[in-house]
Design a protein around this motif. Structure first.
Motif, mmCIF file in Angstrom:
data_model
loop_
_atom_site.group_PDB
_atom_site.id
_atom_site.type_symbol
_atom_site.label_atom_id
_atom_site.label_comp_id
_atom_site.label_asym_id
_atom_site.label_seq_id
_atom_site.Cartn_x
_atom_site.Cartn_y
_atom_site.Cartn_z
ATOM 1 N N PRO A 178 44.674 60.015 131.939
ATOM 2 C CA PRO A 178 44.301 60.410 133.275
ATOM 3 C C PRO A 178 45.763 60.222 133.866
ATOM 4 C CG PRO A 178 42.972 58.445 132.699
ATOM 5 C CD PRO A 178 43.831 58.474 131.679
ATOM 6 N N ARG A 179 45.867 61.132 135.127
ATOM 7 C CA ARG A 179 47.160 61.177 136.046
ATOM 8 C C ARG A 179 46.652 60.982 137.496
ATOM 9 N NH1 ARG A 179 48.821 66.397 136.159
ATOM 10 N NH2 ARG A 179 50.303 66.159 134.431
ATOM 11 N N SER A 197 38.367 59.216 143.238
ATOM 12 C CA SER A 197 38.918 57.993 142.451
ATOM 13 C C SER A 197 39.722 58.274 141.308
ATOM 14 C CB SER A 197 37.600 57.222 142.119
ATOM 15 O OG SER A 197 37.139 57.971 141.029
ATOM 16 N N GLY A 198 40.498 57.163 140.890
ATOM 17 C CA GLY A 198 41.409 57.502 139.642
ATOM 18 C C GLY A 198 40.844 56.654 138.500
ATOM 19 N N GLY A 199 41.302 56.823 137.450
ATOM 20 C CA GLY A 199 40.772 55.980 136.124
ATOM 21 C C GLY A 199 40.245 56.772 135.206
ATOM 22 N N ALA A 200 39.168 57.605 135.543
ATOM 23 C CA ALA A 200 38.696 58.629 134.803
ATOM 24 C C ALA A 200 38.999 59.878 135.007
ATOM 25 C CB ALA A 200 37.088 58.479 134.844
ATOM 26 N N LEU A 224 41.037 55.738 129.334
ATOM 27 C CA LEU A 224 40.400 55.659 130.681
ATOM 28 C C LEU A 224 40.118 54.199 131.255
ATOM 29 C CD1 LEU A 224 37.245 55.197 130.628
ATOM 30 C CD2 LEU A 224 37.110 57.518 130.103
ATOM 31 N N SER A 225 40.032 54.010 132.530
ATOM 32 C CA SER A 225 39.796 52.961 132.989
ATOM 33 C C SER A 225 38.768 52.760 134.226
ATOM 34 C CB SER A 225 41.225 52.380 133.766
ATOM 35 O OG SER A 225 41.077 51.113 134.228
ATOM 36 N N GLU A 247 30.506 61.893 132.279
ATOM 37 C CA GLU A 247 30.628 63.087 131.968
ATOM 38 C C GLU A 247 31.896 62.993 131.259
ATOM 39 O OE1 GLU A 247 30.543 65.323 135.817
ATOM 40 O OE2 GLU A 247 28.521 65.010 136.283
ATOM 41 N N ALA A 248 32.536 62.416 131.747
ATOM 42 C CA ALA A 248 33.928 62.275 131.003
ATOM 43 C C ALA A 248 34.029 61.914 129.486
ATOM 44 C CB ALA A 248 34.974 61.479 131.954
#
Length: 437
Positions: free
Chosen positions: A81-82, A108-111, A136-137, A154-155
């Motif tokens: 992820p970025r 959100s971040g992580g995914a 991912l996180s 979904e990811a």
């Protein structure tokens, strides 16, 4: 290996120190961890709803070592992820593997964004690349957010359709600031055959100076093959855990009351501190997602680009250098890291602020305040981690033990050393933007 994760800045419980010291003369264990450590890791995940055979676990001296073994065992290229934790990209780089960044959503971040993930995989393959692994996180460093379960699902489904192994970094899963309002679900619960779970204990259960991490593998034939390959890498390329660290990690993973109490104290403390840092950053004009887990916040200062440019700050490197310089020498300057360290766009005016350095060095006063934090049984701590009351200072700058029920509990952000650090951060941003606010 480099330190993987921001930690809470608290000392380990006495019983972990005793176990560490007691194993000083023990012989090193086997690569991947000895039976006691692997059994403790299996119990740790079992209490979180992931039935685990000890034979499906591995341990290593830190998250970077385990990720290195996984990348080497899986082969191919890596998707991240970025932005993402700074240590993820270093492991593929050591092996000469390409890294491809996938944008996250605005929430959100992580995914990674699932559509962007599919597009990236197909583009890379069309260009002759070979993506095989996605990290991912679910409780993210650097953004301090928790991606919603539907996004994670979904990811992960997109990754599985493209034949990618998912490595779920769950280092901070037990640091939710409001566990009753934030839903965290492990990808291993969603797609158990396609996910390896990784947890660096330095973020929660042990000091980062005692580097240890554990991984959980799928209970499938492919999971067995991967486990064997990763263990072979650990046996040839990574030194085994030092016996004192292994003993302490096994004791911590059993989650005795002293360990869960320390973690609850850390969550309580950094919930207050991340909220205070967010208030300072937003008052200066930054955009900050509300922190939901961990000990850090991620700020976007794009709205201040014109003001910052007048002072020569035009990208993330400039921003980090300018804020560090404005904060002056000392531990609190270590709190700031620019977006470039997390694989974010170099031109982005973003930075992460880690809260532990803001505690400063008050002669261990904050540690003394948190040491007697109320403990919880391991099962309760694993699911709720309800913070204990905040400590009441008995003298200027010196917090005392937690107060009793009904006693007024001041905010840790009001401790003199913390308040001064927050003022310095706000002043630094005001100075950089030309004191417009």
């Amino acid at each position: 290996m480099q330190q993987a994760v921001p930690d809470a800045g608290l000392p380990p419980p006495a019983e972990l120190v005793d176990g560490f010291a007691g194993a000083a003369t023990a012989a090193p264990g086997p690569p991947g961890g000895g039976p006691e450590l692997r059994a403790a890791a299996a119990g740790y995940w079992h209490r979180r709803g992931l039935a685990t055979d000890p034979g499906r676990t591995l341990a290593a001296p830190g998250g970077p070592a385990l990720l290195l073994a996984l990348v080497a065992a899986v082969g191919g290229e890596v998707l991240l992820p970025r932005p993402s934790a700074s240590w993820y990209a270093a492991q593929p780089a050591i092996l000469g593997r390409a890294v491809h960044r996938v944008p996250t959503t605005a929430e959100s971040g992580g995914a990674p964004d699932p559509v962007a993930l599919l597009e990236t995989v197909r583009r890379v393959r069309a260009e002759g690349g070979d993506p095989r692994l996605l990290v991912l996180s679910v409780a993210d460093d650097p953004t301090g957010t928790v991606p919603p379960p539907e996004l994670v699902h979904e990811a992960c489904e997109a990754a599985a359709r493209e034949g990618l192994l998912v490595v779920s970094d769950e280092t901070y899963r037990d640091t939710l600031h409001d566990p009753h309002a934030t839903v965290l679900v492990s990808p291993a619960e969603m797609l158990p055959d396609d996910v390896v779970v990784l947890a660096d204990l330095g973020g929660t259960l042990t000091p980062p100076g005692w580097p240890a991490a554990v991984a959980r593998f799928p209970a499938t034939r492919a999971g067995t093959v991967l486990h064997t390959a990763a263990l072979a890498v650990l046996g040839t390329a990574v030194p085994p855990l030092p016996p004192p660290v292994e003993a302490a990690a096994a004791a911590a993973l059993a989650e005795p009351p002293a360990v869960t109490g320390r973690l609850a104290a850390a969550v309580r403390l950094h919930t207050a501190l991340t909220a205070a840092v967010r208030d300072v950053l937003t008052a200066a004009g930054a955009l900050v997602r509300p922190p939901q887990a961990g000990y850090h916040v991620y700020a976007d200062l794009e709205a201040l680009r014109r003001d910052l440019a007048r002072g020569g700050v035009v990208d993330a490197v400039d921003l980090e250098a300018a804020v560090v310089r404005a904060l002056g020498p000392g531990a609190r300057a270590c709190a700031v890291a620019g977006a470039q360290r997390f694989g974010d766009d170099l031109t982005a005016l973003r930075l992460r602020v880690t809260t532990a350095p803001l505690l400063g060095d008050a002669g261990g006063a904050h540690a003394a305040a948190l040491a007697p934090a109320r403990a919880r049984p391991p099962a309760a701590a694993a699911t709720t981690l309800t913070p204990a009351p905040v400590a009441v200072p008995t003298a200027p700058g010196v917090p005392a033990a937690p107060g009793t029920a009904g006693e007024e509990q001041p905010d840790p952000a009001e401790w003199p050393q913390v308040a001064e650090a927050l003022r310095s951060l706000g002043s630094a941003l005001t100075e950089l933007t030309g004191a417009r606010r």
